[in-house]
Scaffold this active site. Structure first.
Site, mmCIF file in Angstrom:
data_model
loop_
_atom_site.group_PDB
_atom_site.id
_atom_site.type_symbol
_atom_site.label_atom_id
_atom_site.label_comp_id
_atom_site.label_asym_id
_atom_site.label_seq_id
_atom_site.Cartn_x
_atom_site.Cartn_y
_atom_site.Cartn_z
ATOM 1 N N ASP A 35 0.863 -1.128 -0.068
ATOM 2 C CA ASP A 35 0.048 0.062 0.042
ATOM 3 C C ASP A 35 0.783 1.079 0.146
ATOM 4 O O ASP A 35 0.384 2.254 -0.266
ATOM 5 C CB ASP A 35 -0.900 -0.081 1.240
ATOM 6 C CG ASP A 35 -1.914 -1.110 1.088
ATOM 7 O OD1 ASP A 35 -1.767 -2.183 1.348
ATOM 8 O OD2 ASP A 35 -2.971 -0.717 0.360
ATOM 9 N N ASN A 63 1.650 -3.121 4.371
ATOM 10 C CA ASN A 63 0.461 -3.831 3.550
ATOM 11 C C ASN A 63 -0.180 -4.444 4.289
ATOM 12 O O ASN A 63 -0.286 -4.278 5.699
ATOM 13 C CB ASN A 63 1.436 -5.013 2.710
ATOM 14 C CG ASN A 63 0.495 -5.666 1.793
ATOM 15 O OD1 ASN A 63 -0.239 -5.104 0.862
ATOM 16 N ND2 ASN A 63 0.546 -6.982 1.761
HETATM 17 O O1 MRU Z 1 -7.705 -2.895 3.021
HETATM 18 P P1 MRU Z 1 -7.371 -3.231 1.515
HETATM 19 O O2 MRU Z 1 -8.073 -4.485 0.962
HETATM 20 O O3 MRU Z 1 -7.527 -2.094 0.637
HETATM 21 O O4 MRU Z 1 -5.875 -3.646 1.452
HETATM 22 C C1 MRU Z 1 -5.349 -3.948 0.319
HETATM 23 C C2 MRU Z 1 -3.869 -4.508 0.380
HETATM 24 O O5 MRU Z 1 -3.233 -4.515 1.482
HETATM 25 C C3 MRU Z 1 -3.069 -4.887 -0.556
HETATM 26 O O6 MRU Z 1 -2.260 -6.020 -0.382
HETATM 27 C C4 MRU Z 1 -2.513 -3.798 -1.388
HETATM 28 O O7 MRU Z 1 -3.270 -2.654 -1.664
HETATM 29 C C5 MRU Z 1 -1.734 -4.241 -2.634
HETATM 30 S S1 MRU Z 1 -2.963 -4.449 -3.898
HETATM 31 C C6 MRU Z 1 -2.357 -4.490 -5.283
#
Ligand code: MRU
Length: 349
Positions: free
Chosen positions: A236, A246
């Site tokens: 992220d 992440n």
């Molecule tokens: O809370 P989320 O579902 O938005 O979290 C997403 C993640 O942690 C993913 O692993 C991250 O965004 C990478 S996606 C290409």
């Protein structure tokens, strides 16, 4: 190809990720506020997908503004962007996309409101198209690290659903599969909201990529049994030194991987890299509602009134990463240097 965020006739169409895997439903947002709500409630989620949705929300906001004097239009548009920026705090892509939209405004402000709005819509669409192209390239780059016969563990959903299409970590696995490599994926269910069980499992089934679902607490045992050859996750936010934020649980996997000598890869586009932050400790970590932990799909699973701590992400220090896969190539340690080199020109903001 699975498409997550689409600009259609001055609306934003989103696949409803809360309805998956039970139903493939699309929702249409007519107002930018509806896109903000969709980002907040995880209808659209995953760092690159949030970025694309944010850009389209800004474009939607711009199309709805009445004809205004230039300066007032600029102020109103920037206020809309400020509002969108509040949707979620951790993924860098959200802020990166809004910066691009603000820059587009600044570059085209003199061309009259009609043309300017067209430019903003075109910019949001470019951000979407570039994301898909970058993911395909990232997939190609990263697939070199995947061998025929590999058993690979992934966490959360870093697939087509987390992006505009194709995916980051899952894009790498998709590319390896497309090349004919016989891979098998272990999917962490990813508590508390089950992005692995609901979304990654759905994508892999759709693509007929062999996969097995496990609960998060099983991963260590599988590593101990020699069942995992590699781990690949998305990110992220990546800071200047290569630390990553992440989905919660990523750090535990990285530490376990180190203990078992298993390569731990991160796949993310440049739009996830935040060179303004020196280390991961500076990344804002979103805390989400306790109800995500005390219940699932409105079924209560913990005593009423139970105190909960629900951080949505964790930080994995760069020292645990074997490499960072990007659309511009594979970054190796020391990441401070490799990231600096990659982001040349963008480094001093
Ligand atoms: O809370 P989320 O579902 O938005 O979290 C997403 C993640 O942690 C993913 O692993 C991250 O965004 C990478 S996606 C290409």
């Amino acid at each position: 190809m699975i498409r997550t965020v689409i600009w259609k006739n001055n609306t934003v169409v989103l696949i409803d990720q809360n309805a998956l895997p039970l139903a493939e439903v699309y929702i249409t947002c007519h107002r930018y506020q509806e896109v903000i709500s969709a980002i907040k409630d995880l209808t659209v989620r995953g760092a690159p997908a949030i970025g694309v949705a944010a850009a389209m929300a800004a474009a939607l906001g711009a199309t709805a503004l009445p004809v205004l004097p230039q300066e007032l239009f600029r102020q109103k548009f920037n206020k809309i962007c400020d509002e969108i920026a509040q949707a979620r705090p951790t993924a860098r892509n959200l802020f990166w996309a809004l910066e691009r939209m603000r820059k587009c405004l600044a570059d085209s402000i003199g061309s009259g409101q009609k043309k300017l709005v067209q430019e903003l819509v075109a910019e949001a669409q470019s951000i979407c198209a570039e994301d898909i192209a970058n993911n395909r390239q990232m997939g190609k780059n990263g697939s070199a690290l995947i061998a025929d016969g590999d058993n690979i563990l992934t966490h959360c959903n870093a697939g087509a659903l987390a992006t505009a299409g194709y995916g980051t970590a899952l894009g790498v696995l998709r590319a390896a599969h497309e090349q004919g490599k016989k891979i098998h994926v272990y999917v962490d269910e990813t508590r508390p909201v089950l992005q692995g069980a609901r979304l990654t499992a759905w994508e892999l089934k759709k693509e007929k990529i062999p996969a097995t679902l496990i609960t998060d607490n099983m991963a260590g045992f599988l590593m101990q049994q020699g069942k995992i050859d590699k781990i690949i996750v998305g990110a992220d936010r990546i800071t200047a030194n290569g630390d990553i934020a992440n989905k919660i649980g990523t750090y535990s996997l990285a530490v376990l991987a180190r203990a078992h000598n298993i390569p731990f890869y991160v796949a993310a586009p440049l739009s996830t890299i935040d060179t303004a932050l020196k280390t991961g400790t500076a990344i804002p970590i979103e805390e989400r509602s306790g109800t995500e932990v005390t219940s699932f799909r409105k079924v209560q699973t913990a005593p009423a009134g139970m105190k909960v701590y629900n951080p949505a992400f964790d930080i994995t220090p760069a020292k645990f990463l074997s490499a960072i896969i990007t659309e511009k190539g594979i970054l190796q340690k020391p990441y401070l240097q490799s990231i600096r080199c990659l982001m040349k020109g963008q480094f001093a903001r």
